[in-house]
Design a protein around this motif. Structure first.
Motif, PDB file in Angstrom:
ATOM      1  N   PRO A 298       0.816  -1.222   0.000  1.00 60.93           N
ATOM      2  CA  PRO A 298       0.000   0.000   0.000  1.00 60.93           C
ATOM      3  C   PRO A 298       0.846   1.267   0.000  1.00 60.93           C
ATOM      4  N   GLU A 299       0.171   2.384  -0.177  1.00 55.87           N
ATOM      5  CA  GLU A 299       0.849   3.688  -0.205  1.00 55.87           C
ATOM      6  C   GLU A 299       0.963   4.237   1.224  1.00 55.87           C
ATOM      7  N   TRP A 300       1.686   3.487   2.049  1.00 54.55           N
ATOM      8  CA  TRP A 300       1.890   3.854   3.440  1.00 54.55           C
ATOM      9  C   TRP A 300       3.285   4.431   3.672  1.00 54.55           C
ATOM     10  N   GLY A 301       4.049   4.597   2.604  1.00 54.61           N
ATOM     11  CA  GLY A 301       5.461   4.942   2.751  1.00 54.61           C
ATOM     12  C   GLY A 301       5.751   6.389   3.093  1.00 54.61           C
ATOM     13  N   MET A 302       4.791   7.294   2.856  1.00 52.24           N
ATOM     14  CA  MET A 302       5.011   8.675   3.263  1.00 52.24           C
ATOM     15  C   MET A 302       4.555   8.806   4.716  1.00 52.24           C
ATOM     16  N   LEU A 303       5.429   8.404   5.623  1.00 51.93           N
ATOM     17  CA  LEU A 303       5.086   8.429   7.039  1.00 51.93           C
ATOM     18  C   LEU A 303       4.897   9.869   7.486  1.00 51.93           C
ATOM     19  N   PRO A 304       3.852  10.151   8.241  1.00 54.89           N
ATOM     20  CA  PRO A 304       3.641  11.520   8.727  1.00 54.89           C
ATOM     21  C   PRO A 304       4.795  11.951   9.635  1.00 54.89           C
ATOM     22  N   ILE A 305       5.210  13.199   9.490  1.00 60.11           N
ATOM     23  CA  ILE A 305       6.193  13.751  10.419  1.00 60.11           C
ATOM     24  C   ILE A 305       5.560  13.753  11.812  1.00 60.11           C
TER      25      ILE A 305
END
Length: 575
Positions: free
Chosen positions: A447-454
């Motif tokens: 899934p597109e989970w790779g842009m972890l929130p800061i």
């Protein structure tokens, strides 16, 4: 010109056998007359419309425009619905079902009396899926892109789908905007049907399709709500009929030169990181070997000249269209293109670019005024990612290009989410956030989970980028120092599974390196202690998926769909 007696559909309709008579009778049952199909190419319109796919909500009407074009050219159109993959809605991810749509496309075309096809897609995974399936089938086809939605707007400021959401969400978490203002952003981002209007995965894959020669010239940037999109749809219908008569099959278009053009255009547009996976998968379906190293090499040579979010800071696909579209962009990088490559128009790529003009030099830059001197993507390797991982240098802060910091490891999304919102979290801007177990098998579906929130604690301190590493993907509308597609993934024992919180992680984007500063002996000790996770499913599609999915560096296709796996099914017997 092809003799109508040799059309593939003639096997169903043309003989005097009882079975053909039955086929004709059943078509007459639907109100068709012999004049509708006799001697005419039968054109499948593979339509990925559904009530829950906002990117394709206009396809219910566009299919009629395609039919009009097919009739105008003397063909017989048949709409064949296919699974509709809505990127924002389908969970855990449309990537889990990309190959399913590819299979469906191939088998729809194989099992029906079809001579050629118009593929209607646009939302992220529909483009590669449709093209992969139709390529494997081998019938003439044209890809009809859904087109981008209109640019977003909030209080006079342009908003980009995804990109602006992330930006304003951080400001909301930092307490800089109110709930009322946030609701205004929600309502202002998506103002029409069509796919994301940034250079996210949808626009990236459309650009790649056009660069491969699979769309009509300049088709991909036409806004979905523009009347020109209607005219383009009808033109697709007319052109596919001509392609059948010319016997213009995909093997004549999808050559190594066409793939080279797609790679160049992907880099020049500031493409989504997802492009690597889909490009490799599509090339391999066409029998063209394409590796991550090939893409990294192009990334060092091709500058980003499309000043479009998220690599750009201001413009969107609507602006790109007004500035001249993809033809205009390609006209500025002809030194890198294979101009003799054939396209579905029947012309070479070079011929389709004749007369192309740029009408806004800030939207479509020259090579000398590129927004980023190298290409959009870079492939890193090292003991953390032996088979590679990908980063988008054009969309990250310069200070993080070379970075070393302690790992902060998460093994589940709920764990990561809870920590990110914990304002007492022990984290600094130097930390390297790692989220694992989200790869093709681990999630499943990557899934597109790779842009972890800061982490909120850092957001309130003004931090807007930090290094994040995952075996997941991220939305093409996203930005930041996110290292993705780590291969092999953690769920199958890749080195990412061995990292512990506190380990030092070093990245060096210019030198394409990614390492965890842990001794080989310690890693061997950890590997001996590692146990694989339990399978997510032991029956059904998810089970089958896990048995046959390839890793990110191979394009995440099913192994049995590769051209070198075995013989393709023959033409169906008709008795």
């Amino acid at each position: 010109m092809k003799d109508p007696a040799t059309y593939r559909s003639a096997r169903w309709y043309a003989s005097n056998e009882m079975r053909s008579s039955n086929h004709r009778s059943r078509f007459m049952q639907m109100g068709y007359s012999r004049e509708d199909w006799h001697g005419r190419p039968v054109i499948a319109i593979i339509n990925t419309w559904s009530d829950i796919n906002q990117c394709h909500s206009h396809f219910k009407h566009r299919v009629e425009d395609v039919k009009r074009g097919v009739f105008q050219a003397g063909g017989f159109p048949l709409e064949l619905p296919a699974i509709s993959l809505s990127e924002p809605i389908v969970k855990p991810t449309t990537m889990l079902y990309r190959n399913l749509l590819a299979i469906e496309t191939e088998e729809l075309l194989r099992s029906h009396p079809i001579d050629g096809a118009v593929l209607m897609g646009g939302c992220d995974k529909t483009t590669p899926a449709l093209i992969m399936g139709a390529t494997s089938m081998g019938l003439p086809f044209v890809f009809l892109p859904a087109g981008p939605m209109l640019r977003g707007n909030y209080r006079g400021e342009p908003l980009g789908s995804g990109t602006s959401f992330w930006k304003y969400w951080d400001e909301k978490r930092a307490g800089n905007i109110s709930e009322e203002e946030w609701q205004g952003v929600e309502a202002g981002v998506a103002r029409s049907y069509g796919h994301c209007m940034t250079m996210g995965t949808a626009s990236t894959m459309g650009s790649i399709a056009e660069a491969l020669g699979l769309t009509l010239p300049n088709a991909i940037s036409i806004p979905a709500a523009d009347a020109n999109h209607i005219r383009m749809s009808a033109a697709c219908g007319r052109r596919i009929v001509e392609m059948v008569r010319e016997d213009l099959t995909p093997d004549k278009i999808l050559t190594a030169d066409a793939v080279s053009n797609a790679v160049v255009v992907a880099m020049a547009t500031g493409c989504s990181t997802n492009a690597i996976i889909h490009l490799i998968a599509m090339a391999r379906r066409a029998g063209v070997e394409l590796t991550m190293d090939d893409l990294d090499k192009a990334g060092r040579e091709i500058p980003v000249i499309a000043n479009i979010m998220p690599s750009g800071k201001k413009y969107m696909m609507e602006d790109f269209y007004y500035a001249g579209g993809l033809r205009a962009l390609m006209s500025r990088i002809t030194d890198h293109l294979k101009l003799d490559a054939l396209t579905v128009s029947g012309k070479t790529m070079g011929e389709t670019l004749e007369g192309a003009e740029v009408f806004n030099d800030d939207v479509i830059r020259s090579v000398d005024t590129a927004i980023y001197p190298e290409g959009s993507l870079a492939v890193l390797r090292g003991n953390l990612a032996p088979d590679g991982c990908v980063i988008k240098p054009a969309a990250m802060e310069e200070r993080l290009m070379v970075h070393e910091g302690p790992a902060l490891v998460f093994d589940s999304y709920p764990e990561m989410r809870a920590s990110v919102y914990d304002e007492e979290l022990d984290v600094t801007a130097d930390h390297v956030m790692i989220f694992r177990g989200a790869g093709p098998i681990g999630a499943p579906g990557m899934p597109e989970w790779g842009m972890l929130p800061i982490p909120t604690k850092l957001v309130k301190q003004g931090v807007r980028d930090m290094v994040r590493i995952s075996d997941a993907r991220m939305s093409g509308t996203s930005y930041g120092a996110c290292i993705l597609h780590v291969a092999p993934e953690a769920a199958i024992g890749g080195p990412l599974a061995l990292v512990k919180t506190g380990d030092r992680i070093r990245i060096d984007v210019p030198n394409r390196k990614i390492e965890m500063l842990v001794s080989d002996a310690e890693l061997e000790r950890r590997r001996a202690e590692w146990t694989p996770p339990e399978p997510k499913a032991t029956r059904g599609y998810d089970w089958m998926y896990a048995q046959h999915i390839q890793q990110a560096d191979k394009g995440c296709d099913f192994d049995y769909l590769q051209t070198d796996f075995g013989r393709t099914a023959p033409e169906p017997e008709i008795y």
